[in-house]
Design a protein around this motif. Structure first.
Motif, PDB file in Angstrom:
ATOM      1  N   LYS A  36       9.319  -4.707 -45.045  1.00  0.00           N
ATOM      2  CA  LYS A  36       8.415  -3.910 -44.228  1.00  0.00           C
ATOM      3  C   LYS A  36       8.342  -2.491 -44.794  1.00  0.00           C
ATOM      4  N   PRO A  37       7.283  -1.763 -44.512  1.00  0.00           N
ATOM      5  CA  PRO A  37       7.205  -0.381 -44.993  1.00  0.00           C
ATOM      6  C   PRO A  37       8.395   0.468 -44.559  1.00  0.00           C
ATOM      7  N   GLU A  38       8.956   0.191 -43.394  1.00  0.00           N
ATOM      8  CA  GLU A  38      10.104   0.964 -42.918  1.00  0.00           C
ATOM      9  C   GLU A  38      11.389   0.658 -43.685  1.00  0.00           C
ATOM     10  N   ASP A  39      11.354  -0.339 -44.564  1.00  0.00           N
ATOM     11  CA  ASP A  39      12.496  -0.608 -45.438  1.00  0.00           C
ATOM     12  C   ASP A  39      12.489   0.304 -46.672  1.00  0.00           C
ATOM     13  N   THR A  40      11.439   1.072 -46.831  1.00  0.00           N
ATOM     14  CA  THR A  40      11.352   1.981 -47.974  1.00  0.00           C
ATOM     15  C   THR A  40      12.491   2.995 -47.928  1.00  0.00           C
ATOM     16  N   ALA A  41      13.260   3.051 -49.022  1.00  0.00           N
ATOM     17  CA  ALA A  41      14.430   3.935 -49.087  1.00  0.00           C
ATOM     18  C   ALA A  41      15.038   3.823 -50.478  1.00  0.00           C
ATOM     19  N   VAL A  42      15.986   4.711 -50.739  1.00  0.00           N
ATOM     20  CA  VAL A  42      16.858   4.528 -51.884  1.00  0.00           C
ATOM     21  C   VAL A  42      18.032   3.684 -51.416  1.00  0.00           C
ATOM     22  N   TYR A  43      18.300   2.622 -52.144  1.00  0.00           N
ATOM     23  CA  TYR A  43      19.383   1.704 -51.786  1.00  0.00           C
ATOM     24  C   TYR A  43      20.567   1.950 -52.723  1.00  0.00           C
ATOM     25  N   TYR A  44      21.732   2.074 -52.108  1.00  0.00           N
ATOM     26  CA  TYR A  44      22.961   2.362 -52.848  1.00  0.00           C
ATOM     27  C   TYR A  44      23.963   1.241 -52.624  1.00  0.00           C
ATOM     28  N   CYS A  45      24.729   0.908 -53.635  1.00  0.00           N
ATOM     29  CA  CYS A  45      25.905   0.090 -53.387  1.00  0.00           C
ATOM     30  C   CYS A  45      27.127   1.001 -53.455  1.00  0.00           C
ATOM     31  N   ALA A  46      28.146   0.602 -52.727  1.00  0.00           N
ATOM     32  CA  ALA A  46      29.352   1.405 -52.610  1.00  0.00           C
ATOM     33  C   ALA A  46      30.564   0.485 -52.580  1.00  0.00           C
ATOM     34  N   ALA A  47      31.705   1.009 -52.981  1.00  0.00           N
ATOM     35  CA  ALA A  47      32.939   0.227 -52.984  1.00  0.00           C
ATOM     36  C   ALA A  47      34.052   1.032 -52.330  1.00  0.00           C
ATOM     37  N   GLY A  48      34.871   0.321 -51.572  1.00  0.00           N
ATOM     38  CA  GLY A  48      36.007   0.962 -50.938  1.00  0.00           C
ATOM     39  C   GLY A  48      37.084  -0.075 -50.674  1.00  0.00           C
ATOM     40  N   SER A  49      38.285   0.405 -50.366  1.00  0.00           N
ATOM     41  CA  SER A  49      39.413  -0.501 -50.136  1.00  0.00           C
ATOM     42  C   SER A  49      40.018  -0.290 -48.758  1.00  0.00           C
ATOM     43  N   PHE A  50      40.583  -1.372 -48.206  1.00  0.00           N
ATOM     44  CA  PHE A  50      41.321  -1.322 -46.941  1.00  0.00           C
ATOM     45  C   PHE A  50      40.499  -0.671 -45.828  1.00  0.00           C
TER      46      PHE A  50
END
Length: 125
Positions: free
Chosen positions: A86-100
């Motif tokens: 949808k148009p409202e999904d427009t964004a910059v998409y990031y992946c991230a990693a973390g532990s625990f």
């Protein structure tokens, strides 16, 4: 740790995209890979996350039923399949990693130590 996203682009409303996040240098067995997005003028929003040790997947209510997270442990790569965009999904998409990370903190950006550079997703109406 290095995270590299790919797969963003410009699509029409109703179409699909698949984002990839290639991860390297993660040594912890109890880590989570998450997808966040940030639209102009808005806060960064958690979309989906995957606990790598057991494969548990969490999805935000805002995209549930349209977005699906997955991972290929052999390739150290996480994916975000986005359908019925949808148009409202427009964004910059990031992946991230973390532990625990506890379940209550999975969708909170400060829980994650490492971030990719982001990939732009633009959905036209």
């Amino acid at each position: 740790v290095k995270l590299v996203e790919s797969g963003g682009g410009l699509v029409q409303s109703g179409r699909s995209l698949r984002l990839s996040c290639a991860a390297s240098g993660i040594s912890s067995r109890d880590h989570t890979i998450a997808w966040f997005r940030q639209a102009p003028g808005k806060v960064r929003e958690g979309v989906s996350c995957i606990r790598i040790n057991d494969g548990t997947i969490f999805t935000a209510d805002s995209v549930k039923g349209r977005f699906t997270g997955s991972r290929d442990n052999a390739k150290n790569t996480a994916f975000l399949q986005m359908n019925s965009l949808k148009p409202e999904d427009t964004a910059v998409y990031y992946c991230a990693a973390g532990s625990f990370i506890t379940a209550a903190r999975l969708m909170h950006p400060p829980s994650y130590d490492y971030w990719g550079q982001g990939t732009q997703v633009t959905v036209s109406s």
